[in-house]
Design a protein around this motif. Structure first.
Motif: not given
Length: 277
Positions: A94-99, A120-127, A140-146
């Protein structure tokens, strides 16, 4: 001021981790408290203040209930004792998925109030666009997939990913997009072994595996899991300790000594000084 110069330990940063692609494996663990961070710092390249703190420390059923304030509090604790390892803090659900602007405000607050080196954020098509937005503005950002723990309510549980071909293709493309957006590293969680290797080969950013493959550029585990603090751990965890049993035995011995009035003994109490005669 002392004439003796203090030795300065240079902390690892995003470029150092990114440069390890295909080289010496990157050692990562989670950290939530100052005492544990001090111990882990000597062995790890990267410490993740994960939103897993909600389950590990606060007893929540999943990570969805974790707040920004919780992440900042634990991030501050870790930063007080970690000296060498790069410290990355999870952005909670809820802290990064919006605007993107809102994500930036929240990420900037985390960086300012903790002094950590990345989020770090959990990646996805909207992120993906948000990752690029943050990186361009100096975060700096670390992603997260799977397997993405913050999506547990959508997925209906913590389930391995990438076994079916359509899911494999989607996760691979998400990883590629995350790296293109500027993520300095990508966590790959709970995916089929072949897919983890495919992602590692396909992107320029180093991959950090958890329940993935030894072919990733690094590995991370929840510290409390690998130390054996819980009765149950996921399949992908190797227990390097059995602290739950050791703590249980120590507390049991303490309780017995208290009940038998063996503790405290002469070595653990104070005595008044003898009066002068």
């Amino acid at each position: 001021m002392s004439s003796q110069r203090q030795e300065t330990v240079r902390r690892l940063a995003a470029p150092d981790i990114a440069a390890r692609k295909g080289g010496e494996p990157i050692v990562c663990l989670t950290a939530y408290t100052a005492p544990m961070a001090e111990i882990l710092d000597a062995h790890c390249d990267l410490l993740l203040v994960g939103d897993s703190v909600g389950m590990v420390v606060h007893g929540l059923p999943n990570t969805v209930g974790v707040t920004l304030d919780m992440m900042i509090l634990h991030g501050q604790a870790v930063m007080r004792t970690a000296r060498r390892a790069m410290v990355v803090i999870d952005m909670p659900f809820g802290s990064y998925e919006g605007a993107p602007e809102e994500a930036y405000a929240n990420a900037a607050r985390v960086m300012k109030e903790t002094g950590a080196q990345a989020v770090k954020v959990e990646s996805g098509p909207t992120v993906v666009d948000t990752i690029e937005y943050l990186v361009k503005r100096g975060i700096p950002v670390m992603g997260h997939v799977g397997l993405r723990p913050q999506s547990v309510l959508v997925d209906g549980g913590f389930k391995a990913k990438g076994k079916a071909n359509d899911e494999r293709v989607r996760i691979l493309e998400e990883a590629k997009a995350t790296a293109r957006a500027g993520a300095f590293a990508v966590v790959v969680e709970g995916v089929a072994e072949g897919l983890a290797r495919e992602i590692t080969d396909a992107i320029a950013a180093p991959t950090i595996g958890i329940g993935a493959s030894a072919g990733c550029d690094g590995q991370i585990l929840v510290t409390d899991d690998m130390l054996g603090l819980f009765d149950w751990t996921p399949k992908f965890v190797r227990r390097y300790g059995d602290l739950r049993r050791q703590i249980d035995a120590a507390v049991g011995a303490y309780a017995e000594d208290v009940r038998a009035r063996r503790f405290p003994g002469p070595a653990e109490i104070y005595f008044a000084k003898a009066a002068n005669t």
